[in-house]
Design a protein around this motif. Structure first.
Motif, mmCIF file in Angstrom:
data_model
loop_
_atom_site.group_PDB
_atom_site.id
_atom_site.type_symbol
_atom_site.label_atom_id
_atom_site.label_comp_id
_atom_site.label_asym_id
_atom_site.label_seq_id
_atom_site.Cartn_x
_atom_site.Cartn_y
_atom_site.Cartn_z
ATOM 1 N N ASP A 274 0.858 -1.187 0.000
ATOM 2 C CA ASP A 274 0.000 0.000 0.000
ATOM 3 C C ASP A 274 0.894 1.238 0.000
ATOM 4 O OD1 ASP A 274 -1.609 2.159 0.680
ATOM 5 O OD2 ASP A 274 -2.893 0.980 1.981
ATOM 6 N N SER A 301 -3.354 5.857 -4.956
ATOM 7 C CA SER A 301 -4.611 6.598 -4.981
ATOM 8 C C SER A 301 -4.312 8.080 -5.173
ATOM 9 C CB SER A 301 -5.307 6.350 -3.648
ATOM 10 O OG SER A 301 -6.115 7.421 -3.286
ATOM 11 N N SER A 303 -5.803 10.259 -3.445
ATOM 12 C CA SER A 303 -6.292 10.912 -2.220
ATOM 13 C C SER A 303 -5.290 11.840 -1.546
ATOM 14 C CB SER A 303 -6.733 9.864 -1.198
ATOM 15 O OG SER A 303 -7.836 9.168 -1.695
HETATM 16 C C1 LIG Z 1 -2.111 3.482 4.118
HETATM 17 C C2 LIG Z 1 -3.423 3.929 3.562
HETATM 18 N N1 LIG Z 1 -4.046 3.182 2.655
HETATM 19 C C3 LIG Z 1 -5.215 3.538 2.128
HETATM 20 C C4 LIG Z 1 -5.841 4.699 2.513
HETATM 21 C C5 LIG Z 1 -7.163 5.047 1.922
HETATM 22 O O1 LIG Z 1 -6.982 5.753 0.743
HETATM 23 P P1 LIG Z 1 -8.218 6.300 -0.112
HETATM 24 O O2 LIG Z 1 -8.672 7.562 0.543
HETATM 25 O O3 LIG Z 1 -7.667 6.531 -1.461
HETATM 26 O O4 LIG Z 1 -9.273 5.251 -0.083
HETATM 27 C C6 LIG Z 1 -5.231 5.519 3.466
HETATM 28 C C7 LIG Z 1 -5.873 6.743 3.908
HETATM 29 O O5 LIG Z 1 -5.401 7.463 4.739
HETATM 30 C C8 LIG Z 1 -3.992 5.118 4.009
HETATM 31 O O6 LIG Z 1 -3.350 5.859 4.909
#
Ligand SMILES: Cc1ncc(COP(=O)(O)O)c(C=O)c1O
Length: 465
Positions: A274, A301, A303
């Motif tokens: 991840d 992502s 995000s």
């Molecule tokens: C390590 C990790 N993976 C996944 C996510 C979730 O990402 P998304 O907002 O794109 O679903 C986060 C969100 O903070 C995260 O810190």
């Protein structure tokens, strides 16, 4: 009164460059919220432009919501998001008035974020072809062209760039869920760092998987501990965030990466890597997906780079999983909405998007320096490029007590409890996210409150009995 005098870049109409310089100055905190801008004539003289250019620039900035003009008084920087109670939020819950959010991992606010999305949407509405594609069914993994554009963007960030192994997702959380869906059956053992992203823990619970928490230290996951687990019962999957553990910020060392991959090969373990917590390339290690492409699913992502609300991300997987991934997406929602994928692609291709990321990297570096300096007495941990601070609490202080005290004083932080993969007690520590405060000033205020609260004697739990 501020005599704000921007240095203007070349290119583009001057009024727009002035408006954008204003946005950047607000984002950097050079212009505080509520601050009065120079009178138009004065700024026109300083920049050697006409008053009309300044009028247009201020009007453009007002149109974007960066400034507001008050009749008979002048033009003012619009009150920051935080002062308008929009900084603090929990997904799905009403905004908390006046709180400074250090709990959610979000990129720092900047007017260019809304502008980037606006431009992307406008470009779509102006393109009959894009509109037609957005109203059609598309392949489950995303259209070939969109996958290629996302792969090209990722390549520019030093991330996996093979469009033929990339599936478009609705963000990182969806990537995790999809990976678990195609790799596991109820009852399977899944391993992860003892402290890890709560969204993975919840997804594993919902999929009825058995968690195995692997001990960790500043060098990341303890691979010897994983080897001991493998000797007893190898997990089906190992989920990890090798470049930046969320919440501790630990990075997995290179030697451990090599050993981890060797163990995964020996015991036939799938790896979910991840990488959603974006780090500049110079601050990352060798991706697991590069070391073991045949068994690694890599998640990214938009995000933490563009905007969390876009809900667009990617899962890069070995070819033999692509069909199953497509089936899983189709069974869930047929495909990721192509309109949002197109908006994300256009934004990725907008030079301002790259500018925004450069700003963000510098801004987060400045925020990190500020936090490390303000909290130096408590030995905070944070690796370069990260927007997270991990603050082990002094002896005698408890995370739950700190969380309650800080909330009363207007600062939101989580306790480490939701990050616990297994049933081991959570450490007494706090994770601070430096991204969400509206400005560096707001962050500095929050850090002072954390500092003051830590320097006081612990409160007595008797009060709550
Ligand atoms: C390590 C990790 N993976 C996944 C996510 C979730 O990402 P998304 O907002 O794109 O679903 C986060 C969100 O903070 C995260 O810190």
């Amino acid at each position: 009164m501020t005599i704000w005098t921007p240095e203007l870049d070349d290119g583009g109409p001057r009024y727009r460059r002035i408006a954008e310089a204003l946005a950047e100055a607000i984002g950097r905190g050079d212009l505080a919220s509520g601050e009065k801008l120079p009178p138009q004539r004065q700024l026109a003289d300083r920049l050697g432009v006409t008053v009309g250019t300044i009028t247009r620039a201020y009007a453009e900035a007002q149109r974007h919501g960066w400034v507001e003009s008050r009749v008979g008084s002048g033009t003012y920087v619009r009150r920051s998001a935080e002062e308008e109670d929009t900084t603090s939020f929990r997904a799905g819950q009403p905004l908390d008035r006046g709180m400074i959010e250090l709990g959610m991992s979000l990129p720092p606010p900047h007017p260019l974020r809304a502008q980037g999305l606006k431009r992307a949407l406008e470009a779509i509405t102006d393109s009959p072809e894009a509109l037609r594609a957005a109203t059609d069914y598309q392949p489950e993994a995303g259209s070939e062209a969109q996958r290629a554009r996302i792969a090209a963007w990722q390549g520019g960030l030093g991330l996996p760039d093979d469009p033929d192994r990339l599936v478009v997702t609705q963000g990182g959380q969806h990537g995790i869920q999809l990976a678990l869906q195609v790799l596991t059956q109820p009852g399977d053992l899944v391993a992860a760092d003892a402290l890890t992203y709560p969204g993975f823990i919840r997804a594993a619970q919902q999929a009825h998987l058995r968690p195995a928490a692997i001990p960790m230290d500043e060098g990341g996951l303890d691979v010897d501990a994983l080897a001991r687990l493998c000797a007893r019962q190898p997990p089906r999957v190992l989920y990890t965030t090798p470049d930046l553990n969320n919440p501790t910020g630990a990075r997995l060392g290179e030697a451990r990466r090599e050993r981890l991959v060797a163990l995964a090969r020996e015991h036939d373990i799938w790896l979910i890597e991840d990488a959603v917590q974006y780090l500049p390339q110079a601050n990352r290690g060798t991706p697991l997906v590069e070391l073991a492409p045949e068994r690694t699913l890599h998640i990214f992502s938009t995000s933490k780079v563009l905007a969390a609300g876009l809900r667009i991300g990617s899962l890069t997987a070995p070819e033999r999983l692509l069909e199953r991934l497509g089936t899983a997406i189709r069974a869930q929602s047929w495909m990721v909405p192509p309109l949002m994928v197109e908006a994300a692609c256009r934004w990725m291709e907008d030079p301002d998007g790259r500018e925004l990321l450069r700003w963000q990297i510098d801004e987060l570096a400045a925020r990190r320096r500020l936090a490390l300096e303000r909290l130096a007495a408590y030995a905070p941990l944070s690796q370069e490029g990260s927007s997270l601070i991990w603050l082990p609490l002094p002896t005698g202080r408890r995370s739950s007590e700190m969380q309650a005290l800080l909330a009363r004083r207007g600062v939101k932080v989580p306790t480490p409890e939701p990050f616990c993969m297994g049933s081991e007690p959570a450490p007494q520590a706090l994770r601070l996210c430096l991204g969400p405060p509206a400005s560096r000033e707001a962050l500095a205020r929050a850090l002072s409150i954390v500092d003051e609260t830590l320097s006081e004697a612990p409160t007595s739990p008797w009060q709550t009995l």
